[in-house]
Structure formats: C-alpha cells, structure tokens
Design a protein around this motif. Structure first.
Motif, PDB file in Angstrom:
ATOM      1  N   TRP A   1     -90.682  24.414 -22.907  1.00  0.00           N
ATOM      2  CA  TRP A   1     -89.626  24.950 -23.876  1.00  0.00           C
ATOM      3  C   TRP A   1     -89.381  23.746 -24.631  1.00  0.00           C
ATOM      4  CZ3 TRP A   1     -86.144  27.528 -19.685  1.00  0.00           C
ATOM      5  CH2 TRP A   1     -86.776  28.755 -19.220  1.00  0.00           C
ATOM      6  N   ALA A   2     -89.189  22.502 -23.912  1.00  0.00           N
ATOM      7  CA  ALA A   2     -88.462  21.381 -24.811  1.00  0.00           C
ATOM      8  C   ALA A   2     -89.786  21.134 -25.754  1.00  0.00           C
ATOM      9  CB  ALA A   2     -88.114  20.475 -24.002  1.00  0.00           C
ATOM     10  N   ALA A   3     -90.900  21.160 -25.433  1.00  0.00           N
ATOM     11  CA  ALA A   3     -92.105  20.767 -26.322  1.00  0.00           C
ATOM     12  C   ALA A   3     -92.232  21.891 -27.315  1.00  0.00           C
ATOM     13  CB  ALA A   3     -93.289  20.479 -25.251  1.00  0.00           C
ATOM     14  N   ARG A   4     -92.233  22.906 -26.939  1.00  0.00           N
ATOM     15  CA  ARG A   4     -92.385  24.045 -27.906  1.00  0.00           C
ATOM     16  C   ARG A   4     -91.320  24.345 -29.080  1.00  0.00           C
ATOM     17  NH1 ARG A   4     -95.008  26.592 -23.687  1.00  0.00           N
ATOM     18  NH2 ARG A   4     -93.323  27.547 -23.210  1.00  0.00           N
ATOM     19  N   LEU A   5     -89.949  24.132 -28.734  1.00  0.00           N
ATOM     20  CA  LEU A   5     -89.061  24.527 -29.637  1.00  0.00           C
ATOM     21  C   LEU A   5     -88.832  23.896 -31.164  1.00  0.00           C
ATOM     22  CD1 LEU A   5     -85.964  24.513 -27.089  1.00  0.00           C
ATOM     23  CD2 LEU A   5     -86.537  26.302 -28.564  1.00  0.00           C
TER      24      LEU A   5
ATOM     25  N   PHE B   1     -83.178  20.877 -28.103  1.00  0.00           N
ATOM     26  CA  PHE B   1     -84.371  20.818 -28.783  1.00  0.00           C
ATOM     27  C   PHE B   1     -84.480  22.016 -29.910  1.00  0.00           C
ATOM     28  CE2 PHE B   1     -85.221  18.686 -24.764  1.00  0.00           C
ATOM     29  CZ  PHE B   1     -85.656  17.865 -25.261  1.00  0.00           C
TER      30      PHE B   1
ATOM     31  N   LEU C   1     -92.694  17.709 -31.843  1.00  0.00           N
ATOM     32  CA  LEU C   1     -93.773  18.799 -31.629  1.00  0.00           C
ATOM     33  C   LEU C   1     -93.659  19.970 -32.460  1.00  0.00           C
ATOM     34  CD1 LEU C   1     -94.412  18.462 -27.639  1.00  0.00           C
ATOM     35  CD2 LEU C   1     -95.994  17.859 -29.576  1.00  0.00           C
TER      36      LEU C   1
ATOM     37  N   VAL D   1     -81.494  23.315 -22.867  1.00  0.00           N
ATOM     38  CA  VAL D   1     -82.817  22.894 -23.370  1.00  0.00           C
ATOM     39  C   VAL D   1     -82.752  23.257 -24.837  1.00  0.00           C
ATOM     40  CG1 VAL D   1     -85.341  22.877 -23.142  1.00  0.00           C
ATOM     41  CG2 VAL D   1     -83.823  23.082 -21.039  1.00  0.00           C
TER      42      VAL D   1
ATOM     43  N   ARG E   1     -89.242  24.359 -18.102  1.00  0.00           N
ATOM     44  CA  ARG E   1     -88.267  23.609 -18.904  1.00  0.00           C
ATOM     45  C   ARG E   1     -88.763  22.631 -19.976  1.00  0.00           C
ATOM     46  NH1 ARG E   1     -85.989  27.243 -16.185  1.00  0.00           N
ATOM     47  NH2 ARG E   1     -83.693  27.248 -16.060  1.00  0.00           N
ATOM     48  N   LEU E   2     -89.848  21.704 -19.423  1.00  0.00           N
ATOM     49  CA  LEU E   2     -90.585  20.750 -20.343  1.00  0.00           C
ATOM     50  C   LEU E   2     -91.207  21.567 -21.480  1.00  0.00           C
ATOM     51  CD1 LEU E   2     -91.375  18.388 -17.532  1.00  0.00           C
ATOM     52  CD2 LEU E   2     -89.704  17.805 -19.260  1.00  0.00           C
TER      53      LEU E   2
ATOM     54  N   TRP F   1     -82.132  13.779 -21.345  1.00  0.00           N
ATOM     55  CA  TRP F   1     -82.297  14.894 -20.530  1.00  0.00           C
ATOM     56  C   TRP F   1     -83.998  14.912 -19.910  1.00  0.00           C
ATOM     57  CZ3 TRP F   1     -86.487  18.678 -20.918  1.00  0.00           C
ATOM     58  CH2 TRP F   1     -86.217  19.717 -20.404  1.00  0.00           C
TER      59      TRP F   1
END
Lengths: 188, 253
Positions: free
Chosen positions: B249-253, A62, A152, A58, B246-247, A93
C-alpha cells in the motif's frame, strides 16, 4: 578440489575470511541476552505488529491528499516544510516496519528452535520471504530518501500521462493494439 | 631457537589445559576435545624428539602424525554439534542435514577428481590432502556457526571457547594455505613461526575459556502450544503477508 591455483586461492581466502568473521560474531554474542529473549517470546510477539496493524496510518502517511491540500495553498515554503516532515515520517514508518519484520523472524527462530519437527525447506522459504521483505524496506527507504514518500505514485502518474500522450500521438489502430491503460490513477 | 621456545610453550599450555580439565571434571563433558588435546600433546612430544635427534625423518613423522589429529579434530566439531544442540532436536536435525549436504558435495567432488590408489595419494600429496580436509572442516564449522547464530543457540563459555578456538585454528590454516600460492617465496622463512604463533593463540583461547566450568545456559521451555511448528509457521507467514500488504500500500498510494 581441483581447479586453477587462482581459483583455489580465492576459495581458500574467502573461506578463511568468512569463517574468522563468523567466529568473531559468535564470540561477541551474549548468552544472557539470548536467555532474556527466550524467556519472553510471548511478550515479543505481543510487542510486534504494532505498526503492522495500522492500515489507516499507512494511508495517512503515503496518501497524496495532504500534499494536494498543501499545494493548493500555493506557499512554496509550506510545501517544502511539508515534504521534509512527511519524508521523515515515512522513513520512520518504513524503518519501524523493517524492525518489526526482524522481530517477527527473531520470535519465530526463538520458538521454532525448540520444535521437534523443524523443516529445512519451510525454514528456507520463510528466510527468503524475510529477506524479500527486508530488501523491499531498504528499497523503500532509498526511494523515499531520494524522491520523497510519493515517489512511486508520482512515477505511476507520470507513466500514465506519458502513455496518454503517446496514445494521442499514435494513429488510432496502434493505440488499440498497444497496452491498455492500466487504470492506475493517482487516487488511492 | 625461537621455534623451540614456541614448541615448549605449546606443550606447556596443552599439558596445563589437560590438568585443568581433569581438576574441573571437564573431561567428562567434552571427552573428544580432551582426547584431541591429549593426541596433539603426544604428537608434539614425538615430533620434538624426532626433530631433535632424527631431523631427516621429521617430514615423514609430521605427516604421519598430522592425519590422526585431523580426524580427531573433525570429531571435535561433531562434539560441539552434539553438546550444543542437545536441547534442540529440530535444530540438530537441520544442522545434520546441512552438514550431510556439505560432506556429500565434497565426497562427490573427490570422487570426480579421484585417480589412482588413495594410499598413493596420501603419501604423494599429503599437503594437498590436509588443505582439502581443512576446507571441509571450515565448511562444517561455517554451517554449524551459521545455524547457532541464526537460532541464537546459547552454549556457555566452555563450548563457545572450544568452537571459537578450533574455528580460528582452521580459519587461519585455510588462510595460510591460500596465501601460499602467491607469496610462498616471501613467507617461506616465516611459515613455521606463523603456524606456531597462530596455534599458541588458539591454545590461549582454550586456556581462557576452559579455565573454569561454565554450564550451558538452560533454555526456558516454550509452552507446547507454541512449539506446534505448523501453527508457528502459519502465524509467521500471516504476519509477513500483513507486513507485505502494508508495504505494498505504501508503495502504491
């Protein structure tokens, strides 16, 4: 069953259409397929969670680190290629995570249906959690498809920058009374 | 003339289904469904005789024979529930709770709108009553099918055919009643044909599904440890929380 004729008609038509649709789903289902899944709940469980365990993956997908590196090379073509590839990887992913969430729920359903103490409220709660996760995945797919995998983060950076610009533009006391900086920096 | 052909075809198919049920010993497996079939066969004969020789009494006879069929038809839904969920006590309880909820809501609604004698209403507003009962049946089937689909309950071809056929019949009836408000003048001449054809379709579905015996697939039992519901729920919740993290983290990174 009172109410206006239009209301009643809408209810009747909706009920009829939904019922016929559900029955079509029921007719297209295959018992053999269900049986195969019933026989292997353990296998299904072991299979799921592959992507869910890959925290590093992840971060790798990202994190804006790679983008910053490619940007530093100052090659627009390379940057475009990087964006395209990273978008595809990120979408893959998220879709895979979404599928695995579905698999977790399916495994739960196949095992719990034989349970003697199945609880309606707990099942409803899990269903809501499941729908929330699937919606989140769909939202991420949409955002990544439109804005890319760092959307984001870019938005947060933009908001942070905007806040600081506003803070500089406002008088001293107004900035102090306002919302404190969130500390949501671009760094992971 | 065409109505008569449909009528005789329906009677023929109903009789065929009953004979086939007897031959294949399906009557013992689905006693309520075959009682329902027998009842509608008798109804059809009786209605046909009245229509042929006492047409002025047909409407009264129709409504008088329609209600027992409606009640036994509702029992068919209960039979599907009972047979399909025999091996799934927890799921059966869930379905029962959902069905009770639907019936309680409808009962409360009926009480709220109730005025005068129920028998008076039966006679005066028979059609409205049937329409409302069909809605109740549709909701019950809707709930049951949702539970079956969600928990991937395997039922075998016979039971699936019974539920599909009866569900189709109720669904089409509900749709027909809905359409009557807007297009009654247009569909009035076609109404008897539409009803007869849809019922023949249902009988065709039943004939296809109940021609031979198809046992309900046996479920491979899950080991007792896996069946511990609390442990299972905790495990599923844990996996969901990890996915959410996990989702996130993916959104915040």
């Amino acid at each position: 069953m009172g109410g206006s004729p239009v209301m009643s008609t809408s209810i009747f038509l909706t009920c009829g259409v939904i019922l016929v649709f559900l029955l079509r789903l029921l007719a297209s289902g295959r018992d053999g397929e269900d049986q195969a899944r019933v026989a292997a709940p353990e296998r299904t469980r072991r299979k799921s969670g592959y992507a869910l365990q890959s925290r590093e993956l992840v971060f790798r997908i990202f994190s804006p680190g790679d983008r910053d590196f490619v940007s530093s090379l100052r090659s627009p073509q390379l940057l475009r290629m990087y964006r395209e590839e990273r978008r595809k990887v990120a979408l893959h992913w998220v879709r895979r995570t979404s599928r695995e969430v579905g698999e977790i729920m399916r495994t739960h359903r196949l095992i719990s249906r034989q349970s003697h103490n199945l609880n309606v409220a707990t099942e409803a709660g899990l269903l809501l959690q499941y729908l929330e996760l699937r919606s989140l995945c769909s939202l991420l797919v949409l955002l990544i498809s439109i804005f890319g995998p760092h959307a984001l983060n870019d938005l947060a950076t933009y908001a942070d920058g905007l806040y600081h610009r506003l803070a500089r533009a406002l008088p001293e006391n107004a900035a102090v009374d306002g919302v404190a900086p969130s500390g949501n920096s671009a760094a992971p | 003339m065409l109505t008569m052909v449909f009528w005789w075809l329906a009677i023929l198919l109903e009789a065929l289904l009953l004979v086939r049920g007897l031959q294949k010993n399906l009557l013992r497996r689905f006693p309520i469904f075959y009682s329902y079939l027998f009842l509608i066969l008798v109804d059809d004969f009786f209605r046909f005789s009245v229509y042929r020789w006492f047409p002025s009494h047909y409407s009264q006879v129709y409504w008088a024979t329609q209600f027992p069929a409606l009640v036994v038809g509702s029992a068919v839904i209960f039979e599907v529930y009972r047979v399909a969920l025999r091996a799934y006590p927890g799921t059966a309880r869930m379905a029962r709770n959902l069905l009770s909820f639907v019936f309680a809501m409808i009962f409360a609604n009926s009480l709220a709108n109730f005025s005068g004698s129920i028998f008076l209403r039966l006679v005066e507003r028979a059609e409205e009553l049937e329409r409302n009962l069909r809605i109740v049946q549709a909701l019950a089937i809707f709930m049951l099918v949702s539970v079956f689909l969600w928990y991937a309950i395997p039922f075998g071809r016979n039971l699936k055919g019974i539920l599909f056929g009866y569900g189709l019949f109720v669904g089409v009836r509900v749709l027909q009643y809905g359409l009557r408000y807007y297009f009654w003048d247009d569909i009035k001449p076609l109404w008897p044909y539409a009803q007869a054809i849809s019922f023949l379709m249902v009988l065709g579905v039943w004939a296809g599904a109940l021609w031979s015996v198809h046992p309900v697939p046996e479920v491979v039992p899950v080991p007792p440890l896996e069946r511990d519901y609390e442990v299972l729920v905790a495990s599923t919740r844990g996996q969901f929380q990890r996915a959410l993290a996990r989702l996130g983290w993916a959104a915040r990174l």
